[in-house]
Design a protein around this motif. Structure first.
Motif, short mmCIF file in Angstrom:
data_model
loop_
_atom_site.label_atom_id
_atom_site.label_comp_id
_atom_site.label_asym_id
_atom_site.label_seq_id
_atom_site.Cartn_x
_atom_site.Cartn_y
_atom_site.Cartn_z
N ASP A 291 31.21 -101.71 -61.84
CA ASP A 291 30.71 -102.13 -60.54
C ASP A 291 31.80 -102.92 -59.81
OD1 ASP A 291 27.34 -103.03 -61.70
OD2 ASP A 291 28.36 -101.09 -61.55
N VAL A 292 31.85 -102.79 -58.48
CA VAL A 292 32.80 -103.58 -57.70
C VAL A 292 32.07 -104.23 -56.53
CG1 VAL A 292 34.81 -102.21 -58.29
CG2 VAL A 292 33.50 -101.62 -56.26
N ALA A 293 32.58 -105.40 -56.13
CA ALA A 293 32.03 -106.12 -54.98
C ALA A 293 33.17 -106.41 -54.02
CB ALA A 293 31.36 -107.41 -55.42
N ASN B 189 24.94 -93.00 -50.98
CA ASN B 189 23.89 -92.85 -52.01
C ASN B 189 23.45 -94.24 -52.45
OD1 ASN B 189 25.81 -93.72 -54.15
ND2 ASN B 189 26.78 -91.75 -53.67
N ASP B 190 22.52 -94.29 -53.38
CA ASP B 190 21.94 -95.59 -53.74
C ASP B 190 22.84 -96.43 -54.65
OD1 ASP B 190 19.49 -94.22 -56.12
OD2 ASP B 190 21.69 -94.23 -56.11
N ARG B 191 24.02 -95.94 -54.98
CA ARG B 191 24.97 -96.79 -55.70
C ARG B 191 25.62 -97.81 -54.76
NH1 ARG B 191 29.29 -94.88 -57.14
NH2 ARG B 191 29.33 -92.89 -56.02
N THR C 283 28.86 -108.84 -48.45
CA THR C 283 29.37 -108.19 -49.66
C THR C 283 28.89 -106.75 -49.70
OG1 THR C 283 29.31 -110.29 -50.86
CG2 THR C 283 29.48 -108.28 -52.18
N LEU C 284 29.83 -105.85 -49.91
CA LEU C 284 29.52 -104.43 -50.14
C LEU C 284 29.69 -104.19 -51.64
CD1 LEU C 284 28.98 -101.53 -48.95
CD2 LEU C 284 31.47 -101.26 -48.96
N THR C 285 28.65 -103.72 -52.28
CA THR C 285 28.67 -103.51 -53.73
C THR C 285 28.57 -102.02 -54.03
OG1 THR C 285 27.65 -105.66 -54.14
CG2 THR C 285 27.57 -104.05 -55.92
N ILE C 286 29.43 -101.57 -54.92
CA ILE C 286 29.37 -100.18 -55.39
C ILE C 286 29.11 -100.25 -56.89
CG2 ILE C 286 30.48 -97.93 -55.47
CD1 ILE C 286 32.43 -98.96 -53.32
N GLN C 287 28.01 -99.67 -57.30
CA GLN C 287 27.66 -99.66 -58.73
C GLN C 287 28.13 -98.36 -59.36
OE1 GLN C 287 23.36 -100.32 -58.14
NE2 GLN C 287 23.63 -102.31 -59.13
#
Lengths: 114, 114
Positions: free
Chosen positions: A18-20, A62-64, A76-80
């Motif tokens: 995951d990244v933020a 998408n929901d990630r 904050t933009l989070t990518i899971q």
């Protein structure tokens, strides 16, 4: 602040992590936008906020992907569970409230997913 | 739907000669139109914007653009190119109407020859 700031400027991560990504807008700007720019392309809209309210998230692929701006300032933009196709430049912009207000862009965060 | 088409992906000019970067837009509503410039490894900088006032818009560094509704065009011009103008240029449309996201063209890379 003097301009929009983003951190980190560069992020290398492994697939599945995951990244933020953080954006600090110009002080007093109500609206905040996230865009993604692939190599050789123009930026593409992801989502935007007025104050703390997410007004439009139609561009999130998408929901990630998710974004928040809990106090109406920093976002904050989070990518899971990152994937290689998520590699791109992520740009943040801020503006006075909507209408014809100019968006001022930060330097971007370059994300590389290995 | 709103869209922007930049007709040339690359433009080369000699220093001191005129610059023309072409942009056509499609919008169901009266649009706001912008030109942004992106120098290597730097953020996006606003050159100029059109917001339904004067159709000829003057921007920074000697650039100007003319809004032509009949031709749905917003071409960027400069009378005399300078070496420092070498960069990527993006034409942008924003329609407002509840969402103020930008829609970017694919960009035109301007090369200035000595």
């Amino acid at each position: 602040g003097a301009g929009v700031s983003q951190s980190p400027r560069y992020k290398v991560t492994k697939r599945g992590q995951d990244v933020a990504l953080r954006c600090d807008p110009i002080s007093g700007h109500v609206s905040l936008y996230w865009y993604r720019q692939a190599l050789g392309q123009g930026p593409e809209f992801l989502t935007y906020f007025n104050y703390e309210a997410q007004q439009d998230k139609s561009g999130l692929p998408n929901d990630r992907f998710s974004a928040e701006r809990p106090e109406g300032s920093i976002s904050t933009l989070t990518i899971q569970r990152t994937e290689q196709r998520d590699s791109a430049m992520y740009r943040c912009a801020s503006s006075q409230v909507g209408g014809t207000a100019t968006q001022y862009f930060g330097p971007g965060t370059r994300l590389l997913v290995l | 739907a709103q869209s922007v088409t930049q007709l040339d992906s690359h433009v080369s000019v000699s220093e001191g000669t005129p610059v023309l970067l072409r942009c056509n837009y499609s919008s169901s509503y009266s649009p706001s139109l912008f030109w942004y410039v992106q120098h290597p490894n730097k953020g996006l900088q606003l050159l100029l914007k059109y917001t339904s006032a004067a159709t000829l818009v003057k921007g920074i560094n000697g650039f100007e653009a003319e809004f032509k509704k009949s031709e749905t065009s917003f071409h960027l011009t400069k009378p005399s190119a300078h070496m420092s103008d070498a960069a990527e240029y993006f034409c942008v449309v924003s329609i407002g109407r509840g969402t103020y996201k930008y829609i970017f063209g694919t960009g035109t890379r301007l090369k200035v020859l000595a």
